[in-house]
Design an enzyme around this catalytic site. Sequence first.
Site, PDB file in Angstrom:
ATOM      1  NE  ARG A 169      -3.670  -2.401   0.090  1.00 17.67           N
ATOM      2  CZ  ARG A 169      -3.366  -3.496  -0.632  1.00 17.67           C
ATOM      3  NH1 ARG A 169      -2.344  -3.494  -1.478  1.00 17.67           N
ATOM      4  NH2 ARG A 169      -4.079  -4.586  -0.540  1.00 17.67           N
ATOM      5  CB  SER A 219      -8.913  -2.106   4.809  1.00 17.60           C
ATOM      6  OG  SER A 219      -9.371  -3.351   4.354  1.00 17.60           O
ATOM      7  CD  GLU A 289      -5.394   0.244   3.149  1.00 16.54           C
ATOM      8  OE1 GLU A 289      -5.063  -0.774   3.785  1.00 16.54           O
ATOM      9  OE2 GLU A 289      -6.050   0.206   2.095  1.00 16.54           O
TER      10      GLU A 289
END
Length: 308
Positions: A169, A219, A289
């Site tokens: 990510r 998420s 995130e």
Amino acid sequence: MREFFLNSGIYFEENVPLKKLTTFGTGGPARYVVQPKDEREISAVLTYLKQNDVPYFCLGGGSNVLASDDGFSGVVIVVGRFMSQIFFENGLLVAQAGAKACQVAHFACINGLSGAEFLAGIPACMGGAAYMNAGCFDREMSDVVAGVKAADENGEKEFGHARCGFAYRKSVFQSNGMIVTRVLLALKPEKPEKIRAAMKEILEKKKLTQPLEYPSAGSIFRAEGGAPAGLLIDRAGLKGLRAGGAEISLKHANFIVNKGGATAKDILELMDAAGSAVKRKFGVVLRPEIKYLGDTDDIGRLSYSFTL
Ligand SMILES: Cc1cc2nc3c(=O)[nH]c(=O)nc-3n(C[C@H](O)[C@H](O)[C@H](O)COP(=O)(O)OP(=O)(O)OC[C@H]3O[C@@H](n4cnc5c(N)ncnc54)[C@H](O)[C@@H]3O)c2cc1C
């Protein structure tokens, strides 16, 4: 600023509710929203904003962003519908940064190219997907990206795969401040029926495991080392916890869903509750995130401390 936008011919709007631009459906007004149509307009806007010290935030599909209830007093640069072409060049699939990830997956499928199936289930634009190195079910952007073009006030540059700095990510675009303009994908020939079946399977798996029936930002916390964040939040007994219109999803504890009228404040409260409980019970520090869009970094100010 209004004068600059009017004179430059760049599409702009004033006082745009951020809840319309983010999948979470939260956020007060952005003072200005601009939608460039090419890399030259991006460079021109960035030159003006940097020279005049105006804060800005680049937005794609808005599917990984929590927008402040107080809005944003700077400029939101939306790389979206005006930069959304998908075509072939030199044997690569080229997607402008505003192209929707699911459209890229379908374009690849009808052209008999495999590798982009995982994009069918990610509600991103391609610029945001490259920036986040988005992925699911063991596939991520770095597996298929041959290169990325990105612009800043000095113009556009091409980054080969090795220079994209992909990690979980993460990409170099999170630190170099450039705006992604194009993503180049290297895909493999395959029968469209097989690709279609793989995409269907991915979408069904997502529907079974994720609360897609409610607005969210996917998420909330990163999945790094040890047990997945969702499992830890579940074991801390927080599934179903509510704050105002927001809820820690009963289906997937790493999702916070907007069950109607949730504010960014409600969502931050649940993030804090989850982060604090998991730290207290398991000694694990959850790292967010999602990104925050606002005049202050309210995710950075959550009371349980973490470093990004
Ligand atoms: C229901 C749901 C399911 C999801 N499933 C997944 C999943 O399976 N896997 C996954 O990885 N993610 C998933 N996500 C999260 C999200 O879709 C990804 O993080 C995606 O990459 C964000 O892309 P975006 O275009 O929406 O970016 P945005 O949310 O608009 O922005 C995210 C970040 O990217 C930056 N950015 C956006 N566009 C550009 C650009 N052109 N140039 C430079 N920076 C840019 C923004 O400044 C911001 O920091 C999901 C989200 C939802 C709502």
